[in-house]
Design a protein around this motif. Structure first.
Motif, PDB file in Angstrom:
ATOM      1  N   LYS A  73      33.658  46.882  53.068  1.00 41.86           N
ATOM      2  CA  LYS A  73      34.669  46.173  53.851  1.00 41.86           C
ATOM      3  C   LYS A  73      35.946  45.938  53.036  1.00 41.86           C
ATOM      4  O   LYS A  73      37.050  46.055  53.559  1.00 41.86           O
ATOM      5  N   VAL A  74      35.796  45.610  51.761  1.00 44.83           N
ATOM      6  CA  VAL A  74      36.973  45.435  50.897  1.00 44.83           C
ATOM      7  C   VAL A  74      37.693  46.771  50.744  1.00 44.83           C
ATOM      8  O   VAL A  74      38.926  46.845  50.824  1.00 44.83           O
ATOM      9  N   HIS A  75      36.942  47.835  50.547  1.00 42.90           N
ATOM     10  CA  HIS A  75      37.552  49.167  50.418  1.00 42.90           C
ATOM     11  C   HIS A  75      38.312  49.536  51.694  1.00 42.90           C
ATOM     12  O   HIS A  75      39.415  50.102  51.630  1.00 42.90           O
ATOM     13  N   ALA A  76      37.755  49.220  52.850  1.00 41.28           N
ATOM     14  CA  ALA A  76      38.427  49.518  54.117  1.00 41.28           C
ATOM     15  C   ALA A  76      39.763  48.782  54.211  1.00 41.28           C
ATOM     16  O   ALA A  76      40.757  49.352  54.677  1.00 41.28           O
ATOM     17  N   LEU A  77      39.812  47.531  53.762  1.00 39.16           N
ATOM     18  CA  LEU A  77      41.085  46.799  53.743  1.00 39.16           C
ATOM     19  C   LEU A  77      42.077  47.484  52.823  1.00 39.16           C
ATOM     20  O   LEU A  77      43.265  47.600  53.134  1.00 39.16           O
ATOM     21  N   ASP A  78      41.609  47.932  51.676  1.00 40.91           N
ATOM     22  CA  ASP A  78      42.486  48.584  50.707  1.00 40.91           C
ATOM     23  C   ASP A  78      43.054  49.883  51.267  1.00 40.91           C
ATOM     24  O   ASP A  78      44.245  50.157  51.144  1.00 40.91           O
ATOM     25  N   VAL A  79      42.217  50.674  51.909  1.00 42.81           N
ATOM     26  CA  VAL A  79      42.663  51.947  52.477  1.00 42.81           C
ATOM     27  C   VAL A  79      43.673  51.705  53.595  1.00 42.81           C
ATOM     28  O   VAL A  79      44.662  52.435  53.734  1.00 42.81           O
ATOM     29  N   GLU A  80      43.435  50.659  54.371  1.00 41.15           N
ATOM     30  CA  GLU A  80      44.301  50.349  55.508  1.00 41.15           C
ATOM     31  C   GLU A  80      45.724  50.023  55.068  1.00 41.15           C
ATOM     32  O   GLU A  80      46.694  50.432  55.703  1.00 41.15           O
ATOM     33  N   THR A  81      45.848  49.267  53.990  1.00 42.35           N
ATOM     34  CA  THR A  81      47.174  48.847  53.513  1.00 42.35           C
ATOM     35  C   THR A  81      47.178  48.866  51.983  1.00 42.35           C
ATOM     36  O   THR A  81      47.189  47.817  51.339  1.00 42.35           O
ATOM     37  N   GLU A  82      47.185  50.060  51.424  1.00 39.62           N
ATOM     38  CA  GLU A  82      47.086  50.249  49.977  1.00 39.62           C
ATOM     39  C   GLU A  82      48.155  49.513  49.183  1.00 39.62           C
ATOM     40  O   GLU A  82      47.898  49.027  48.095  1.00 39.62           O
ATOM     41  N   ARG A  83      49.351  49.437  49.700  1.00 38.37           N
ATOM     42  CA  ARG A  83      50.452  48.843  48.942  1.00 38.37           C
ATOM     43  C   ARG A  83      50.265  47.354  48.689  1.00 38.37           C
ATOM     44  O   ARG A  83      50.835  46.818  47.751  1.00 38.37           O
ATOM     45  N   LEU A  84      49.484  46.678  49.514  1.00 40.28           N
ATOM     46  CA  LEU A  84      49.276  45.243  49.305  1.00 40.28           C
ATOM     47  C   LEU A  84      48.401  44.982  48.092  1.00 40.28           C
ATOM     48  O   LEU A  84      48.686  44.089  47.301  1.00 40.28           O
ATOM     49  N   GLY A  85      47.333  45.686  47.954  1.00 42.76           N
ATOM     50  CA  GLY A  85      46.458  45.541  46.800  1.00 42.76           C
ATOM     51  C   GLY A  85      45.289  44.595  47.014  1.00 42.76           C
ATOM     52  O   GLY A  85      45.467  43.415  47.303  1.00 42.76           O
ATOM     53  N   ILE A  86      44.097  45.147  46.897  1.00 43.28           N
ATOM     54  CA  ILE A  86      42.855  44.381  46.914  1.00 43.28           C
ATOM     55  C   ILE A  86      41.804  45.207  46.166  1.00 43.28           C
ATOM     56  O   ILE A  86      41.784  46.433  46.268  1.00 43.28           O
ATOM     57  N   HIS A  87      41.002  44.544  45.383  1.00 46.13           N
ATOM     58  CA  HIS A  87      39.949  45.206  44.621  1.00 46.13           C
ATOM     59  C   HIS A  87      38.704  44.317  44.650  1.00 46.13           C
ATOM     60  O   HIS A  87      38.784  43.151  45.021  1.00 46.13           O
ATOM     61  N   ALA A  88      37.600  44.867  44.231  1.00 45.58           N
ATOM     62  CA  ALA A  88      36.370  44.089  44.095  1.00 45.58           C
ATOM     63  C   ALA A  88      35.609  44.596  42.884  1.00 45.58           C
ATOM     64  O   ALA A  88      35.530  45.811  42.664  1.00 45.58           O
ATOM     65  N   PHE A  89      35.090  43.672  42.108  1.00 44.99           N
ATOM     66  CA  PHE A  89      34.334  43.985  40.900  1.00 44.99           C
ATOM     67  C   PHE A  89      33.005  43.254  40.976  1.00 44.99           C
ATOM     68  O   PHE A  89      32.954  42.101  41.392  1.00 44.99           O
ATOM     69  N   VAL A  90      31.931  43.917  40.565  1.00 46.66           N
ATOM     70  CA  VAL A  90      30.589  43.351  40.688  1.00 46.66           C
ATOM     71  C   VAL A  90      29.915  43.341  39.330  1.00 46.66           C
ATOM     72  O   VAL A  90      30.014  44.297  38.570  1.00 46.66           O
ATOM     73  N   TRP A  91      29.209  42.244  39.039  1.00 44.63           N
ATOM     74  CA  TRP A  91      28.358  42.197  37.860  1.00 44.63           C
ATOM     75  C   TRP A  91      27.148  41.327  38.128  1.00 44.63           C
ATOM     76  O   TRP A  91      27.112  40.559  39.083  1.00 44.63           O
ATOM     77  N   ASN A  92      26.134  41.492  37.292  1.00 42.02           N
ATOM     78  CA  ASN A  92      24.866  40.778  37.470  1.00 42.02           C
ATOM     79  C   ASN A  92      24.991  39.304  37.104  1.00 42.02           C
ATOM     80  O   ASN A  92      25.675  38.961  36.142  1.00 42.02           O
ATOM     81  N   ILE A  93      24.260  38.497  37.834  1.00 39.65           N
ATOM     82  CA  ILE A  93      24.098  37.086  37.498  1.00 39.65           C
ATOM     83  C   ILE A  93      22.686  36.922  36.954  1.00 39.65           C
ATOM     84  O   ILE A  93      21.722  37.240  37.640  1.00 39.65           O
ATOM     85  N   GLU A  94      22.580  36.473  35.730  1.00 40.17           N
ATOM     86  CA  GLU A  94      21.259  36.356  35.107  1.00 40.17           C
ATOM     87  C   GLU A  94      20.568  35.038  35.406  1.00 40.17           C
ATOM     88  O   GLU A  94      19.359  34.982  35.550  1.00 40.17           O
ATOM     89  N   LYS A  95      21.354  33.964  35.529  1.00 37.99           N
ATOM     90  CA  LYS A  95      20.776  32.649  35.817  1.00 37.99           C
ATOM     91  C   LYS A  95      21.738  31.861  36.690  1.00 37.99           C
ATOM     92  O   LYS A  95      22.950  32.054  36.642  1.00 37.99           O
ATOM     93  N   GLN A  96      21.156  30.952  37.460  1.00 39.19           N
ATOM     94  CA  GLN A  96      21.969  30.078  38.309  1.00 39.19           C
ATOM     95  C   GLN A  96      21.256  28.731  38.411  1.00 39.19           C
ATOM     96  O   GLN A  96      20.032  28.691  38.545  1.00 39.19           O
ATOM     97  N   VAL A  97      22.013  27.652  38.337  1.00 38.75           N
ATOM     98  CA  VAL A  97      21.425  26.315  38.517  1.00 38.75           C
ATOM     99  C   VAL A  97      22.136  25.607  39.638  1.00 38.75           C
ATOM    100  O   VAL A  97      23.237  25.945  40.011  1.00 38.75           O
TER     101      VAL A  97
END
Length: 97
Positions: A73-97
């Motif tokens: 969905k984020v990629h679709a927004l980016d393709v739709e209007t590339e000049r505005l700019g949107i990205h997404a980065f993913v990483w693991n969460i090892e612990k949460q409290v």
């Protein structure tokens, strides 16, 4: 669990929150005004007289099974209007409290 960081042009705010709502991603942290520029050909977003636009950023911790759909969905927004700019980065969460 995964952390998804989404830096985006402020124009995407309402649409991005709508996507999170539809995906039942309730919890997130948002920074309203962040500065930066794209790595390849993105324009600067500094909030000054030369580059007045600003970015925002959302950090959401989500179940692994929702990551691919959110990234699509984020990629679709980016393709739709590339000049505005949107990205997404993913990483693991090892612990949460």
């Amino acid at each position: 669990m995964k952390a998804v960081l989404i830096p985006f042009n402020q124009a995407f705010k309402d649409r991005l929150i709508e996507i999170l709502d539809r995906m039942s991603v309730r919890g997130f942290t948002m920074w309203e005004q962040v500065q930066g520029r794209g790595t390849v050909n993105g324009e600067p977003h500094y909030g000054d007289h030369a580059w007045p636009s600003m970015n925002s950023a959302i950090l959401a911790i989500i179940p692994d099974e929702k990551v691919d759909k959110l990234m699509e969905k984020v990629h679709a927004l980016d393709v739709e209007t590339e000049r505005l700019g949107i990205h997404a980065f993913v990483w693991n969460i090892e612990k949460q409290v």
